[in-house]
Design a protein around this motif. Structure first.
Motif, PDB file in Angstrom:
ATOM      1  N   ARG A   1       0.823  -1.209   0.000  1.00 36.82           N
ATOM      2  CA  ARG A   1       0.000   0.000   0.000  1.00 36.82           C
ATOM      3  C   ARG A   1       0.862   1.267   0.000  1.00 36.82           C
ATOM      4  NH1 ARG A   1      -2.509  -1.161   4.021  1.00 36.82           N
ATOM      5  NH2 ARG A   1      -1.412   0.067   5.615  1.00 36.82           N
ATOM      6  N   VAL A   2       1.906   1.288   0.815  1.00 39.22           N
ATOM      7  CA  VAL A   2       2.723   2.492   0.967  1.00 39.22           C
ATOM      8  C   VAL A   2       3.605   2.738  -0.259  1.00 39.22           C
ATOM      9  CG1 VAL A   2       4.613   3.504   2.293  1.00 39.22           C
ATOM     10  CG2 VAL A   2       2.714   2.411   3.478  1.00 39.22           C
ATOM     11  N   THR A   3       4.155   1.663  -0.846  1.00 37.43           N
ATOM     12  CA  THR A   3       5.136   1.836  -1.928  1.00 37.43           C
ATOM     13  C   THR A   3       4.530   1.774  -3.321  1.00 37.43           C
ATOM     14  OG1 THR A   3       5.621  -0.548  -2.076  1.00 37.43           O
ATOM     15  CG2 THR A   3       6.890   0.759  -0.479  1.00 37.43           C
ATOM     16  N   GLY A   4       3.367   1.136  -3.465  1.00 39.22           N
ATOM     17  CA  GLY A   4       2.828   0.918  -4.802  1.00 39.22           C
ATOM     18  C   GLY A   4       3.590  -0.137  -5.583  1.00 39.22           C
ATOM     19  N   ALA A   5       4.364  -0.968  -4.896  1.00 39.34           N
ATOM     20  CA  ALA A   5       5.160  -2.003  -5.557  1.00 39.34           C
ATOM     21  C   ALA A   5       4.267  -3.004  -6.273  1.00 39.34           C
ATOM     22  CB  ALA A   5       6.036  -2.728  -4.541  1.00 39.34           C
ATOM     23  N   ARG A   6       4.812  -3.590  -7.324  1.00 36.46           N
ATOM     24  CA  ARG A   6       4.098  -4.611  -8.093  1.00 36.46           C
ATOM     25  C   ARG A   6       4.858  -5.931  -8.124  1.00 36.46           C
ATOM     26  NH1 ARG A   6       0.774  -1.687  -7.085  1.00 36.46           N
ATOM     27  NH2 ARG A   6      -0.644  -0.503  -8.423  1.00 36.46           N
ATOM     28  N   LEU A   7       5.762  -6.096  -7.130  1.00 39.92           N
ATOM     29  CA  LEU A   7       6.588  -7.301  -7.120  1.00 39.92           C
ATOM     30  C   LEU A   7       7.051  -7.595  -5.701  1.00 39.92           C
ATOM     31  CD1 LEU A   7       8.076  -9.462  -8.810  1.00 39.92           C
ATOM     32  CD2 LEU A   7       9.953  -7.836  -9.072  1.00 39.92           C
ATOM     33  N   PHE A   8       6.892  -8.869  -5.287  1.00 39.39           N
ATOM     34  CA  PHE A   8       7.382  -9.344  -4.001  1.00 39.39           C
ATOM     35  C   PHE A   8       8.204 -10.596  -4.241  1.00 39.39           C
ATOM     36  CE2 PHE A   8       6.328 -12.169  -0.205  1.00 39.39           C
ATOM     37  CZ  PHE A   8       7.366 -11.671   0.569  1.00 39.39           C
ATOM     38  N   ILE A   9       9.433 -10.617  -3.718  1.00 47.36           N
ATOM     39  CA  ILE A   9      10.348 -11.741  -3.913  1.00 47.36           C
ATOM     40  C   ILE A   9      10.498 -12.474  -2.591  1.00 47.36           C
ATOM     41  CG2 ILE A   9      12.633 -12.424  -4.707  1.00 47.36           C
ATOM     42  CD1 ILE A   9      12.738  -9.429  -5.822  1.00 47.36           C
ATOM     43  N   CYS A  10      10.274 -13.786  -2.605  1.00 53.40           N
ATOM     44  CA  CYS A  10      10.332 -14.524  -1.347  1.00 53.40           C
ATOM     45  C   CYS A  10      10.873 -15.931  -1.538  1.00 53.40           C
ATOM     46  CB  CYS A  10       8.946 -14.589  -0.702  1.00 53.40           C
ATOM     47  SG  CYS A  10       7.718 -15.498  -1.676  1.00 53.40           S
ATOM     48  N   GLN A  11      11.278 -16.525  -0.419  1.00 52.89           N
ATOM     49  CA  GLN A  11      11.717 -17.919  -0.364  1.00 52.89           C
ATOM     50  C   GLN A  11      10.861 -18.610   0.704  1.00 52.89           C
ATOM     51  OE1 GLN A  11      15.870 -17.108   0.523  1.00 52.89           O
ATOM     52  NE2 GLN A  11      16.474 -17.478  -1.586  1.00 52.89           N
ATOM     53  N   PRO A  12       9.706 -19.144   0.314  1.00 53.81           N
ATOM     54  CA  PRO A  12       8.775 -19.703   1.311  1.00 53.81           C
ATOM     55  C   PRO A  12       9.280 -20.956   2.009  1.00 53.81           C
ATOM     56  CG  PRO A  12       7.668 -19.218  -0.781  1.00 53.81           C
ATOM     57  CD  PRO A  12       9.134 -19.152  -1.040  1.00 53.81           C
TER      58      PRO A  12
END
Length: 478
Positions: free
Chosen positions: A241-252
């Motif tokens: 919400r704060v950044t407007g990012a369109r990508l999240f990178i994770c290692q579940p």
């Protein structure tokens, strides 16, 4: 003794004896070397080839091997100071500077000097790799009809099908691209999904190589804290919400560096939050095949439960085989797949066909499942010994999470510890570690270090390494 060690030993002996011969002088014949050292002609040939590659000898077909004449080298005296201006001006108009900082990666790739214990290594020790099975697979692959032809740019269909079955769900071979290793795959994905200057959400702490990729592409990593159950969904939603990012990178699964597994109740939340933000989730499933033999059933990849193309999945064979066995898969659905394919073609054309054929031979052989079982048991034993020794020798250090997969432990250092001074102290004591600062894209809350138990020779080396850590800690405290 292995063929490789015989070649190395013979090359070392011949290297030490070169001063007996004048420049241009002829060395003993191959037959004489075979009789003297009681090795095979192949070993002699390979040892001489190694010295030739070093420029120490010259081989002439039919004539033999000769000591090389010293080359006359004229030192370059040019002035490269102009490059400082050129390289700085190149990024002057970038929204985010494209800095290339590989220090975090180099800390895990640096080879330990003789006598130094490598707790920094990010790969399996040679004793844990399936080297014989890989060699046999590569030999068989090279004899396949058409093995040296140009493969499809997406990768061999059979290999894509194998990766798709491993991911599961609705993923099929048509949605899989074969790439040259995980680092290359992540570079392609970030380039395809985020324009320069854009924010990208990353777990905190996270893999330094990911941060290096993002920054070199001019992206702005934004940290989202993780705990023992993985990324925290409320904070992820706030960050979108704060950044407007369109990508999240994770290692579940077995997150690097914490070792945490994304909890079941959070998995659906992560996908829902990303979908509502109109964002992609890049799932770096890098060590699924390094599960320990005391782990319970593993959660399926996020991609297996994603019908809407939110998840771009990355998985590799490298960690469970060898750092040089760089075969990886990227799975995606929808228009993003076409974009990633185009970038893959522009950057690399394709992964060499013999390597893909060798991967198919390896994973299809009976030795593959034996290797996985062997590694699962070895890693569990190494983890247990390292954790036990740390608790006994360094009770001051906190282990936030005890992993059931992967190849390392993540330790919080006592409050007030100077992380740089600690890394220097342990190196003087004969141990290489990965300092924790490189795993954070913002200020860390404390000092940490990552210790690998996979890159050392055996359990005794782990015990000795922890003893040296205790020695370094005592010296630091004075």
């Amino acid at each position: 003794m292995s063929e490789r060690s015989s070649v190395s030993e013979l090359a070392e002996t011949l290297r030490a004896e070169l001063n007996r011969y004048s420049p241009g002088g002829k060395l003993p014949s191959s037959r004489a070397l075979v009789e003297r050292f009681r090795v095979s002609p192949v070993t002699v040939s390979r040892a001489l080839a190694q010295l030739a590659a070093e420029g120490l000898v010259t081989t002439r077909p039919g004539a033999g091997a000769f000591r090389s004449r010293p080359a006359t080298v004229v030192p370059a005296t040019g002035d490269t100071s102009w490059q400082e201006v050129a390289l700085s001006a190149d990024g002057a108009t970038d929204a985010v500077p494209r800095t290339v900082d590989a220090s975090g990666l180099l800390a895990t790739l640096a080879a330990a000097p003789p006598g130094v214990i490598a707790f920094n290594d990010g790969y399996l020790h040679r004793s844990l790799r399936p080297e014989r099975a890989m060699a046999e697979a590569l030999a068989r692959a090279g004899r396949h009809p058409g093995a040296w032809d140009r493969p499809p740019v997406e990768g061999l269909t059979a290999l894509r099908e194998w990766f798709a079955r491993g991911i599961g769900g609705a993923v099929t071979a048509e949605g899989v691209l074969i790439t040259a290793g995980g680092q290359s795959a992540l570079t392609t994905v970030l380039r395809g999904l985020a324009p320069p200057g854009a924010p990208v959400l990353v777990e905190s702490p996270t893999y330094p190589g990911m941060l290096a990729i993002a920054r070199s592409a001019g992206l702005r990593p934004v940290p989202v804290p993780v705990d023992t159950d993985g990324v925290r969904p409320p904070l992820l939603a706030d960050a979108f919400r704060v950044t407007g990012a369109r990508l999240f990178i994770c290692q579940p699964l077995f997150q690097n560096p914490t070792g945490a597994v994304l909890a079941g109740e959070r998995r659906g939340e992560v996908l829902r939050i990303a979908r509502e933000a109109g964002a992609f989730v890049v799932e770096d499933d890098f060590v699924r095949r390094l599960v320990h033999d005391d782990a319970g059933p593993l959660p399926r990849p996020l991609a297996s439960g994603d019908p809407d193309g939110v998840v771009v999945h990355v998985c590799s064979l490298t960690k469970v085989t060898s750092p040089s066995f760089r075969v990886c898969a990227v799975a995606a659905r929808g228009p993003v797949l076409d974009r990633l394919r185009a970038i893959q073609v522009v950057e690399n054309f394709f992964v060499p066909s013999p390597l893909q054929e060798a991967a198919l031979e390896l994973v299809g052989a009976p030795a593959w499942h034996r290797h996985l079982r062997f590694v699962a048991g070895e890693l569990r034993a190494r983890r247990d010994v390292m954790a036990t020794e740390l608790a006994r020798q360094l009770p001051e250090f906190e282990m936030p999470y005890f992993p059931s997969g992967g190849y390392h432990l993540w330790l919080r250092l006592p409050d007030g510890t100077d992380e740089s001074a600690w890394a220097s102290a342990v190196l003087r004591a004969g141990v290489m570690v990965a300092p924790g600062r490189a795993y954070f894209c913002a200020e860390p809350s404390a000092s940490y270090m990552r210790l690998s138990f996979a890159g050392v020779a055996d359990l005794a080396e782990i015990t000795e390494g922890v003893r040296r850590l205790r020695q370094a800690w005592d010296e630091m405290r004075g």
